[in-house]
Scaffold this active site. Structure first.
Site, PDB file in Angstrom:
ATOM      1  N   LYS A  89       4.941  -0.957 -18.174  1.00 48.46           N
ATOM      2  CA  LYS A  89       5.608  -0.217 -17.103  1.00 48.46           C
ATOM      3  C   LYS A  89       7.081  -0.600 -17.123  1.00 48.46           C
ATOM      4  CE  LYS A  89       4.503   2.578 -13.567  1.00 48.46           C
ATOM      5  NZ  LYS A  89       3.521   3.670 -13.588  1.00 48.46           N
ATOM      6  N   GLY A 189       0.869  11.608   2.017  1.00 50.40           N
ATOM      7  CA  GLY A 189       1.798  11.871   0.930  1.00 50.40           C
ATOM      8  C   GLY A 189       1.435  13.151   0.205  1.00 50.40           C
ATOM      9  N   VAL A 190       2.271  14.176   0.352  1.00 44.60           N
ATOM     10  CA  VAL A 190       1.986  15.471  -0.277  1.00 44.60           C
ATOM     11  C   VAL A 190       3.115  15.840  -1.240  1.00 44.60           C
ATOM     12  CG1 VAL A 190       0.404  16.364   1.455  1.00 44.60           C
ATOM     13  CG2 VAL A 190       2.861  16.646   1.803  1.00 44.60           C
ATOM     14  N   GLY A 191       3.474  14.865  -2.075  1.00 47.55           N
ATOM     15  CA  GLY A 191       4.470  15.090  -3.114  1.00 47.55           C
ATOM     16  C   GLY A 191       3.823  15.674  -4.348  1.00 47.55           C
ATOM     17  N   LYS A 192       4.233  15.155  -5.514  1.00 47.31           N
ATOM     18  CA  LYS A 192       3.795  15.739  -6.789  1.00 47.31           C
ATOM     19  C   LYS A 192       2.269  15.762  -6.923  1.00 47.31           C
ATOM     20  CE  LYS A 192       6.571  13.211  -9.523  1.00 47.31           C
ATOM     21  NZ  LYS A 192       7.258  12.756 -10.759  1.00 47.31           N
ATOM     22  N   VAL A 193       1.610  14.669  -6.568  1.00 45.88           N
ATOM     23  CA  VAL A 193       0.153  14.586  -6.715  1.00 45.88           C
ATOM     24  C   VAL A 193      -0.556  15.101  -5.462  1.00 45.88           C
ATOM     25  CG1 VAL A 193      -1.804  13.015  -7.005  1.00 45.88           C
ATOM     26  CG2 VAL A 193       0.271  12.678  -8.356  1.00 45.88           C
ATOM     27  N   GLY A 194      -0.095  14.661  -4.296  1.00 49.79           N
ATOM     28  CA  GLY A 194      -0.777  14.983  -3.042  1.00 49.79           C
ATOM     29  C   GLY A 194      -0.918  16.465  -2.786  1.00 49.79           C
ATOM     30  N   HIS A 195       0.139  17.238  -3.076  1.00 52.10           N
ATOM     31  CA  HIS A 195       0.033  18.670  -2.758  1.00 52.10           C
ATOM     32  C   HIS A 195      -0.936  19.375  -3.696  1.00 52.10           C
ATOM     33  CE1 HIS A 195       2.856  19.821  -6.058  1.00 52.10           C
ATOM     34  NE2 HIS A 195       2.365  21.021  -5.892  1.00 52.10           N
TER      35      HIS A 195
END
Length: 367
Positions: A89, A189-195
């Site tokens: 990482k 969290g509804v960003g890239k993955v959440g949405h």
């Protein structure tokens, strides 16, 4: 002075057999403003693979602690995803909205290239496929590139699919049926993955309630899915009457206070490093809450970008991501048989593969 080895040992988590990191590299280019850390945890299965996080850490010590934890999690994630890749990482210290530039990303690419293939990088918080295209102008060991440049594109596509498969497995284990239909799911969290996860859930017939620190992200989601309920913050969401809690923001979502107030019977989300500290997994088990280990269910993204290394094929990558359902069920079964929390069972399975396959890599091939 930063105690790299002390932090590596202290923050390694419950799996003591895989505590130490193989290599930690500090990267600095003053003219471009680059200040980055690359951590390679384990290469028993192959070169380390993990994304680059661009984040305004409060200190170098905080950045180091994060990259050590994240790289260790990648070793376990890649192992249970069935990949011939180790854990790595990177973090870039700074505000991506202000500090990101072509020069900085290309300087970063030179440092990744200098490792000679021990580490493959990709996208993470604060970085995107377009950024990886710039890094790739100086580096051969880059995945998560844009479709136009032969890459896999947005890795959140299969990350969300994998989380949904893990949630289906948790529903099968808990309710006896692999569907969320009629269940109430809280997504933080509804960003890239959440949405994208919300889309899968609604298509499956679930009721969804969400929260996000970004009003913009919530507004975007509501334009697509107006039936979604919105609550003010994570405090209200975690105390809500939901069947499933899905943390999809930053790590550390499951601390003592959160676990104590949770009303959900399942925790399954896309965020990395959800357990606030060692022992939280036992608190969840003691409360009868089934925890789907984060690095198992959110491995769809790394499956997607890893497929680029041999020439990307979405159907092949998607088929592998769908196997997260079976892997998660196997972990729940193993945990029940051994009388341990699922997080412990997952660690054991990952360590077994790293040990058994890593030993085979020691057979001399004569060149």
């Amino acid at each position: 002075m930063t105690d790299v080895f002390g932090l590596s040992h202290k923050d390694a988590g419950p799996a003591t057999g895989q505590a130490r990191h193989e290599q930690v590299v500090f990267c600095s280019d003053e003219r471009s403003g680059l200040h980055a850390i690359i951590a390679i945890h384990n290469t028993a299965l192959g070169p380390g693979l993990g994304g680059t996080r661009f984040y305004p850490y409060e200190s170098e010590q905080a950045a180091l602690a994060d990259v050590l934890n994240l790289s260790r999690a990648m070793a376990y994630k890649n192992a249970l995803a069935g990949l011939d890749l180790g854990g790595g990482k990177a973090v870039i210290i700074g505000d991506p909205a202000k500090d990101k530039s072509e020069a900085l990303l290309r300087a970063y690419g030179r440092f990744v290239q200098s490792l000679g293939g021990r580490y493959y990088t990709a996208c993470d918080v604060g970085t995107y496929s377009e950024d990886m295209d710039i890094v790739a102008r100086e580096c051969s060991y880059v995945t998560g590139r844009t479709l136009a440049n032969g890459g896999a594109g947005d890795s959140s596509i299969l990350t969300a699919l994998g989380v949904f498969q893990g949630m289906r497995a948790a529903a099968e284990h808990t309710y006896g049926t692999p569907t969320l239909r009629g269940r109430r799911v809280g997504v933080e969290g509804v960003g890239k993955v959440g949405h994208r996860l919300v889309g899968h859930l609604i298509e499956d017939g679930a009721e969804v309630v969400v929260c996000d620190v970004s009003e913009r992200a919530v507004e975007r989601l509501r334009r697509i899915h107006p039936q979604v309920e919105v609550v003010a913050d994570r405090l209200e969401l975690t105390a809500a009457d939901v069947d499933v809690y899905a943390p999809c923001a930053l790590g550390g979502a499951l601390d003592d206070e959160t676990v104590a107030r949770l009303r959900a019977t399942i925790v399954c989300g896309g965020a990395n490093n959800q357990l606030g500290h060692p022992g939280v997994e036992k608190q969840l088990a003691d409360r009868g809450i089934l925890y789907a280990p984060d690095y198992v269910v959110n491995s769809g993204g790394v499956i997607q970008v890893a497929d680029e290394i041999g020439g990307f094929n979405m159907e092949r990558a998607q088929a592998k991501a769908l196997q997260i359902y079976d892997t998660t069920l196997k972990i729940f079964s193993s945990a029940a048989e051994d009388g341990v929390p699922p997080a412990v069972a997952a660690d054991r399975l990952a360590e077994r593969r790293m040990s058994e396959v890593g030993r085979i890599r020691g057979i001399w091939l004569g060149h």
